[in-house]
Design a protein around this motif. Structure first.
Motif, PDB file in Angstrom:
ATOM      1  N   UNK A  25     -53.564  23.290   6.689  1.00 35.22           N
ATOM      2  CA  UNK A  25     -52.539  23.146   5.993  1.00 35.22           C
ATOM      3  C   UNK A  25     -52.229  21.600   5.514  1.00 35.22           C
ATOM      4  N   UNK A  26     -52.327  20.755   6.799  1.00 29.95           N
ATOM      5  CA  UNK A  26     -51.855  19.496   6.476  1.00 29.95           C
ATOM      6  C   UNK A  26     -52.846  18.761   5.666  1.00 29.95           C
ATOM      7  N   UNK A  27     -54.106  18.939   5.806  1.00 29.67           N
ATOM      8  CA  UNK A  27     -55.275  18.331   5.169  1.00 29.67           C
ATOM      9  C   UNK A  27     -55.260  18.813   3.679  1.00 29.67           C
ATOM     10  N   UNK A  28     -54.878  20.051   3.388  1.00 28.48           N
ATOM     11  CA  UNK A  28     -54.909  20.529   2.189  1.00 28.48           C
ATOM     12  C   UNK A  28     -53.940  19.792   1.277  1.00 28.48           C
ATOM     13  N   UNK A  29     -52.650  19.616   1.771  1.00 20.70           N
ATOM     14  CA  UNK A  29     -51.747  18.674   1.098  1.00 20.70           C
ATOM     15  C   UNK A  29     -52.038  17.477   0.833  1.00 20.70           C
ATOM     16  N   UNK A  30     -53.143  16.747   1.571  1.00 20.79           N
ATOM     17  CA  UNK A  30     -53.639  15.470   1.473  1.00 20.79           C
ATOM     18  C   UNK A  30     -54.632  15.478   0.382  1.00 20.79           C
ATOM     19  N   UNK A  31     -55.744  16.155   0.726  1.00 16.07           N
ATOM     20  CA  UNK A  31     -57.036  16.457  -0.274  1.00 16.07           C
ATOM     21  C   UNK A  31     -56.630  17.018  -1.427  1.00 16.07           C
ATOM     22  N   UNK A  32     -55.533  17.880  -1.643  1.00 20.55           N
ATOM     23  CA  UNK A  32     -55.587  18.497  -3.048  1.00 20.55           C
ATOM     24  C   UNK A  32     -55.664  17.281  -4.121  1.00 20.55           C
ATOM     25  N   UNK A  33     -54.808  16.437  -4.134  1.00 21.67           N
ATOM     26  CA  UNK A  33     -54.701  15.495  -5.149  1.00 21.67           C
ATOM     27  C   UNK A  33     -56.130  14.815  -5.448  1.00 21.67           C
ATOM     28  N   UNK A  34     -56.759  14.466  -4.207  1.00 24.10           N
ATOM     29  CA  UNK A  34     -58.245  13.871  -4.313  1.00 24.10           C
ATOM     30  C   UNK A  34     -59.131  15.035  -4.988  1.00 24.10           C
ATOM     31  N   UNK A  35     -58.985  16.132  -4.707  1.00 20.44           N
ATOM     32  CA  UNK A  35     -60.018  17.172  -4.975  1.00 20.44           C
ATOM     33  C   UNK A  35     -59.806  17.324  -6.493  1.00 20.44           C
ATOM     34  N   UNK A  36     -58.322  17.666  -6.870  1.00 17.48           N
ATOM     35  CA  UNK A  36     -58.038  17.937  -8.409  1.00 17.48           C
ATOM     36  C   UNK A  36     -58.463  16.590  -9.176  1.00 17.48           C
ATOM     37  N   UNK A  37     -58.538  15.397  -8.807  1.00 23.13           N
ATOM     38  CA  UNK A  37     -58.988  14.256  -9.390  1.00 23.13           C
ATOM     39  C   UNK A  37     -60.226  14.251  -9.710  1.00 23.13           C
ATOM     40  N   UNK A  38     -61.114  14.699  -8.981  1.00 24.17           N
ATOM     41  CA  UNK A  38     -62.527  14.831  -9.301  1.00 24.17           C
ATOM     42  C   UNK A  38     -62.982  15.888 -10.207  1.00 24.17           C
ATOM     43  N   UNK A  39     -62.228  16.970 -10.214  1.00 24.70           N
ATOM     44  CA  UNK A  39     -62.622  18.179 -10.951  1.00 24.70           C
ATOM     45  C   UNK A  39     -61.527  18.933 -11.701  1.00 24.70           C
ATOM     46  N   UNK A  40     -60.367  18.577 -11.540  1.00 25.25           N
ATOM     47  CA  UNK A  40     -59.172  19.344 -12.226  1.00 25.25           C
ATOM     48  C   UNK A  40     -59.332  20.668 -11.723  1.00 25.25           C
ATOM     49  N   UNK A  41     -59.035  21.721 -12.641  1.00 26.30           N
ATOM     50  CA  UNK A  41     -59.058  23.125 -12.213  1.00 26.30           C
ATOM     51  C   UNK A  41     -60.452  23.663 -11.529  1.00 26.30           C
ATOM     52  N   UNK A  42     -61.531  22.974 -11.755  1.00 25.48           N
ATOM     53  CA  UNK A  42     -62.721  23.298 -11.031  1.00 25.48           C
ATOM     54  C   UNK A  42     -62.695  22.988  -9.520  1.00 25.48           C
ATOM     55  N   UNK A  43     -61.517  22.259  -9.136  1.00 30.32           N
ATOM     56  CA  UNK A  43     -61.515  22.188  -7.353  1.00 30.32           C
ATOM     57  C   UNK A  43     -61.200  23.403  -6.924  1.00 30.32           C
ATOM     58  N   UNK A  44     -60.842  24.425  -7.512  1.00 32.14           N
ATOM     59  CA  UNK A  44     -60.690  25.738  -6.707  1.00 32.14           C
ATOM     60  C   UNK A  44     -62.002  26.371  -6.557  1.00 32.14           C
ATOM     61  N   UNK A  45     -62.676  26.052  -7.635  1.00 29.69           N
ATOM     62  CA  UNK A  45     -64.217  26.703  -7.344  1.00 29.69           C
ATOM     63  C   UNK A  45     -65.119  25.990  -6.441  1.00 29.69           C
ATOM     64  N   UNK A  46     -64.871  24.554  -6.415  1.00 25.94           N
ATOM     65  CA  UNK A  46     -65.399  23.972  -5.353  1.00 25.94           C
ATOM     66  C   UNK A  46     -64.764  24.347  -3.802  1.00 25.94           C
ATOM     67  N   UNK A  47     -63.652  24.847  -3.538  1.00 20.26           N
ATOM     68  CA  UNK A  47     -63.561  25.457  -2.332  1.00 20.26           C
ATOM     69  C   UNK A  47     -64.331  26.559  -1.956  1.00 20.26           C
ATOM     70  N   UNK A  48     -64.895  27.341  -2.654  1.00 22.86           N
ATOM     71  CA  UNK A  48     -65.781  28.412  -2.359  1.00 22.86           C
ATOM     72  C   UNK A  48     -67.169  27.505  -1.727  1.00 22.86           C
ATOM     73  N   UNK A  49     -67.571  26.391  -2.278  1.00 30.00           N
ATOM     74  CA  UNK A  49     -68.529  25.793  -1.485  1.00 30.00           C
ATOM     75  C   UNK A  49     -67.981  25.240  -0.268  1.00 30.00           C
TER      76      UNK A  49
END
Length: 385
Positions: A25-49
Motif C-alpha cells: 500500500x505504501x509503495x503503491x502510493x509512491x510508485x504510482x506517479x513514477x509508473x504513470x509518468x512512464x506509461x500513462x494508462x499502460x501502467x496498469x498493464x505493466x502491473x500484470x508483468x
C-alpha cells in the motif's frame, strides 16, 4: 543479538501478510506517479508483468525456504551459490532497502508538511529506526488509521466524478505510451518487494499474498489515475493529497496527514529491519550496524530526489531478487514444489525489468555494486590476515 524483525525471524506468515500488504500500500502510493509518468494508462498493464515477476520470485523463495529454513535472500544465496555471489546479493539487498526506505519517507514529506518535506522525511526515518533498534512493534491502532485514511481517499477518488482536462496529450510525462510498460512494471515492483517476508507459509499463502498485494497496488493506482489523469499525476509530489483536493475532499486533509505519517513509519520500519539483519549476517560488514543503516536511509531521504530514489531502489531490489532466483535455479526437480522453473523465469524477468527502469539508476546501481563488492573483498582479506 542481531537486529531482526520478529515476523521475519520466526517465519510467521500469518503475522507478516498484513505487513507485506501494508508495504504494498505504501509503495503503491509512491510508485504510482513514477509508473504513470512512464506509461500513462499502460501502467496498469505493466502491473500484470510486475505480478508475474513477484509470483515467480515468491515461488523461488518458498522452495528455498523449504530446504534451508526461513532465511534472508543473502543467506539463501550463500547456502546455494557461495560467498562471492552472496556478497553481491547482500550489497544489493542492503542498498536497495536503504534507498527504498528513504524514498518512502521522501514521498510522505510533501503529503504531511508541504512547507518542509525533507525535515518530515528525516523524522520518519528516525522514528522508524528507533522502533527497529528498540525492537518495538507499532501499535495496532496505527494500522487501522492507515487503512481508514487510504480507504477514504481511494473511495473518494472512485466515487467523485473527476475533472480532468480533455484532449489527448502526447510526448509528455504521463501520456499513454505502451513503450513505457516495462519501465512502469519495474517501478511498480516496489509495491511487491517484500515477497520474502511471506515465504514461510507454503506456496499457496505466498502466492495468495502476492495476489492481494497486486490488487492493493492496482486499486490505488487506478483510483489516483482516474482522479488526476496521467500528465497531472506524473508531476505530483503528493498524489494522495492532490487526488483528495481534486475530488473536493480537502476536509479530510488532517486525517490524511496523520494516516500518511503512520503509513510511512510502518512501511519504512521493516525495510530498515531487513537491511540491518542482512548487515549483521554478513561477516565482511561490522555487526550491530542498525544505526548506520538508519543514518544512510535518512541521508537518502534528505539528498536524493524522490523520483530518482524510487528508480534506484527498484533497480537494486530487482537485481537482488534476480540473484535470489539464480539460487533457486540450481534446485533439482525433486526440490521444487511445482513443475514451473521459477528460478530461471524469475531471474530472466527481474533482469529484464531492472534494465528497463532507468539508465541513470542502472549506472548508479552498478557503481553501488562495484563499490560494495570491493569493500567486502577488502574486509574479508583483513579478516584473513
Amino acid at each position: 543479538m542481531p537486529v531482526t524483525d520478529l515476523g521475519q525471524a520466526t517465519g510467521t506468515t500469518s503475522v507478516m501478510v498484513p505487513g507485506f500488504l501494508l508495504g504494498a500500500l505504501a509503495a503503491a502510493t509512491l510508485a504510482a506517479s513514477g509508473a504513470v509518468a512512464e506509461a500513462g494508462g499502460w501502467a496498469l498493464a505493466g502491473l500484470a508483468i510486475t505480478a508475474l515477476a513477484a509470483g515467480l520470485t515468491a515461488a523461488s523463495l518458498v522452495d528455498l525456504t523449504a530446504i534451508n529454513g526461513p532465511m534472508s535472500g543473502y543467506a539463501h544465496v550463500n547456502a546455494t551459490r557461495g560467498a562471492w555471489a552472496a556478497r553481491f546479493t547482500g550489497v544489493l539487498g542492503v542498498a536497495g532497502r536503504i534507498v527504498a526506505a528513504g524514498a518512502l519517507a521522501a514521498f510522505a514529506g510533501p503529503a504531511v508538511l508541504p512547507s518542509a518535506p525533507r525535515v518530515v522525511s528525516v523524522v520518519i526515518v528516525v522514528l522508524a529506526g528507533a522502533l527497529v533498534i528498540a525492537r518495538v512493534r507499532p501499535p495496532a491502532w496505527a494500522l487501522y488509521v492507515v487503512i481508514v485514511t487510504v480507504g477514504l481517499v481511494v473511495a473518494t477518488c472512485l466515487l467523485i466524478v473527476p475533472v480532468v482536462p480533455g484532449g489527448a496529450t502526447v510526448d509528455v510525462a504521463g501520456a499513454d505510451d505502451w513503450r513505457g510498460t516495462a519501465a512502469a512494471a519495474g517501478v511498480l515492483f516496489l509495491g511487491l518487494a517484500g515477497v520474502e517476508r511471506v515465504s514461510g507459509g507454503g506456496m499457496g499463502r505466498a502466492l495468495g499474498a502476492v495476489a492481494c498485494g497486486v490488487a492493493v497496488v492496482g486499486v490505488v493506482v487506478f483510483a489516483l489515475f482516474r482522479q488526476l489523469g496521467g500528465p497531472r499525476m506524473a508531476v505530483s509530489p503528493a498524489p494522495l493529497r492532490d487526488a483528495l483536493a481534486a475530488a473536493d475532499g480537502a476536509a479530510l486533509t488532517p486525517l490524511l496527514v496523520v494516516g500518511v505519517a503512520a503509513l510511512a513509519v510502518l512501511a519504512v520500519r521493516p525495510l530498515l529491519a531487513d537491511a540491518a539483519r542482512v548487515v549483521d549476517e554478513m561477516p565482511e560488514l561490522p555487526s550491530r550496524a542498525a544505526v548506520a543503516v538508519v543514518a544512510a536511509a535518512a541521508l537518502a531521504a534528505l539528498l536524493l530526489p524522490p523520483a530518482f530514489a524510487v528508480t534506484l531502489a527498484v533497480t537494486l531490489l530487482l537485481a537482488y531478487y534476480a540473484m535470489v532466483n539464480s539460487a533457486a535455479r540450481l534446485l533439482v526437480r525433486s526440490e521444487r514444489s511445482s513443475w514451473v522453473r521459477s528460478g530461471c523465469c524469475g531471474l530472466a524477468l527481474c533482469v529484464v525489468l531492472s534494465v528497463n527502469v532507468s539508465v541513470p539508476a542502472l549506472l548508479v546501481g552498478a557503481g553501488v555494486l562495484a563499490i560494495g563488492g570491493i569493500a567486502c573483498w577488502a574486509s574479508s582479506h583483513r579478516h584473513i590476515e
